[in-house]
Motif scaffolding. Structure first.
Motif, PDB file in Angstrom:
ATOM      1  N   ASP A   1      33.752   9.328  53.805  1.00  0.00           N
ATOM      2  CA  ASP A   1      32.917  10.440  54.264  1.00  0.00           C
ATOM      3  C   ASP A   1      33.637  11.763  54.001  1.00  0.00           C
ATOM      4  N   ILE A   2      33.440  12.312  52.820  1.00  0.00           N
ATOM      5  CA  ILE A   2      34.175  13.511  52.407  1.00  0.00           C
ATOM      6  C   ILE A   2      33.793  14.746  53.226  1.00  0.00           C
ATOM      7  N   VAL A   3      32.537  14.866  53.601  1.00  0.00           N
ATOM      8  CA  VAL A   3      32.090  16.029  54.376  1.00  0.00           C
ATOM      9  C   VAL A   3      32.770  16.045  55.742  1.00  0.00           C
ATOM     10  N   THR A   4      32.718  14.920  56.441  1.00  0.00           N
ATOM     11  CA  THR A   4      33.339  14.851  57.761  1.00  0.00           C
ATOM     12  C   THR A   4      34.861  14.913  57.654  1.00  0.00           C
ATOM     13  N   TRP A   5      35.426  14.411  56.555  1.00  0.00           N
ATOM     14  CA  TRP A   5      36.871  14.520  56.302  1.00  0.00           C
ATOM     15  C   TRP A   5      37.294  15.990  56.276  1.00  0.00           C
ATOM     16  N   HIS A   6      36.551  16.811  55.555  1.00  0.00           N
ATOM     17  CA  HIS A   6      36.881  18.240  55.479  1.00  0.00           C
ATOM     18  C   HIS A   6      36.689  18.920  56.842  1.00  0.00           C
ATOM     19  N   GLN A   7      35.664  18.522  57.581  1.00  0.00           N
ATOM     20  CA  GLN A   7      35.455  19.066  58.924  1.00  0.00           C
ATOM     21  C   GLN A   7      36.622  18.695  59.840  1.00  0.00           C
ATOM     22  N   TYR A   8      37.082  17.444  59.732  1.00  0.00           N
ATOM     23  CA  TYR A   8      38.225  16.963  60.516  1.00  0.00           C
ATOM     24  C   TYR A   8      39.470  17.807  60.220  1.00  0.00           C
TER      25      TYR A   8
ATOM     26  N   ARG B   1      39.636  20.870  59.053  1.00  0.00           N
ATOM     27  CA  ARG B   1      39.456  22.226  59.586  1.00  0.00           C
ATOM     28  C   ARG B   1      39.548  22.259  61.116  1.00  0.00           C
ATOM     29  N   GLN B   2      38.924  21.287  61.767  1.00  0.00           N
ATOM     30  CA  GLN B   2      38.878  21.292  63.228  1.00  0.00           C
ATOM     31  C   GLN B   2      40.249  21.049  63.859  1.00  0.00           C
ATOM     32  N   TYR B   3      40.972  20.057  63.368  1.00  0.00           N
ATOM     33  CA  TYR B   3      42.210  19.660  64.029  1.00  0.00           C
ATOM     34  C   TYR B   3      43.472  20.233  63.375  1.00  0.00           C
ATOM     35  N   ARG B   4      43.328  20.757  62.165  1.00  0.00           N
ATOM     36  CA  ARG B   4      44.481  21.304  61.430  1.00  0.00           C
ATOM     37  C   ARG B   4      45.623  20.302  61.353  1.00  0.00           C
ATOM     38  N   ASN B   5      45.254  19.042  61.232  1.00  0.00           N
ATOM     39  CA  ASN B   5      46.224  17.962  61.121  1.00  0.00           C
ATOM     40  C   ASN B   5      46.922  18.084  59.767  1.00  0.00           C
ATOM     41  N   THR B   6      48.227  18.173  59.771  1.00  0.00           N
ATOM     42  CA  THR B   6      48.984  18.395  58.531  1.00  0.00           C
ATOM     43  C   THR B   6      49.217  17.072  57.819  1.00  0.00           C
ATOM     44  N   ILE B   7      48.345  16.762  56.906  1.00  0.00           N
ATOM     45  CA  ILE B   7      48.414  15.508  56.154  1.00  0.00           C
ATOM     46  C   ILE B   7      48.910  15.831  54.751  1.00  0.00           C
ATOM     47  N   CYS B   8      50.099  15.338  54.422  1.00  0.00           N
ATOM     48  CA  CYS B   8      50.698  15.697  53.139  1.00  0.00           C
ATOM     49  C   CYS B   8      49.892  15.157  51.962  1.00  0.00           C
TER      50      CYS B   8
END
Length: 109
Positions: A29-36, A38-45
């Motif tokens: 789910d690419i759309v919700t992935w991008h929302q995730y 932006r929302q959480y600012r989780n730093t995923i390398c």
């Protein structure tokens, strides 16, 4: 820094957040992935290669593609807001019926 006390200690909140992201990757789910992101600012390398994978799966409309996470770990269990940790996740993406697959992974802290 995101911390949801409903998930328990800090390290458990981190794991819940990571697993939410992993669930989105596995569902392609690419759309919700991008929302995730932006929302959480989780730093995923690995967020950019993961985005490429999700875009490719979405563009090819390959319903037989599966992504399965095979390992998750944290370098440390954070108990205080000043603690730090790196999360590690590895996944296997398979194009079912095609005989090919590629692995990927990402970490979050």
């Amino acid at each position: 820094q995101y911390y949801d006390k409903n998930n328990g200690e800090i390290w458990q909140s981190i794991e819940a957040l990571d697993r939410r992201g992993m669930q989105l990757v596995a569902s392609h789910d690419i759309v919700t992935w991008h929302q995730y992101l932006r929302q959480y600012r989780n730093t995923i390398c690995g967020r950019h290669p993961i985005g490429v994978l999700l875009a490719a799966v979405t563009a090819t409309a390959a319903p037989s593609t599966t992504t399965t996470f095979v390992k998750y770990a944290q370098s440390e269990h954070c108990h205080h807001i000043s603690d730090s940790s790196v999360s590690y996740a590895s996944a296997l993406t398979t194009l079912n019926g095609s005989g090919s697959g590629s692995g990927g992974g990402g970490g979050a802290a």
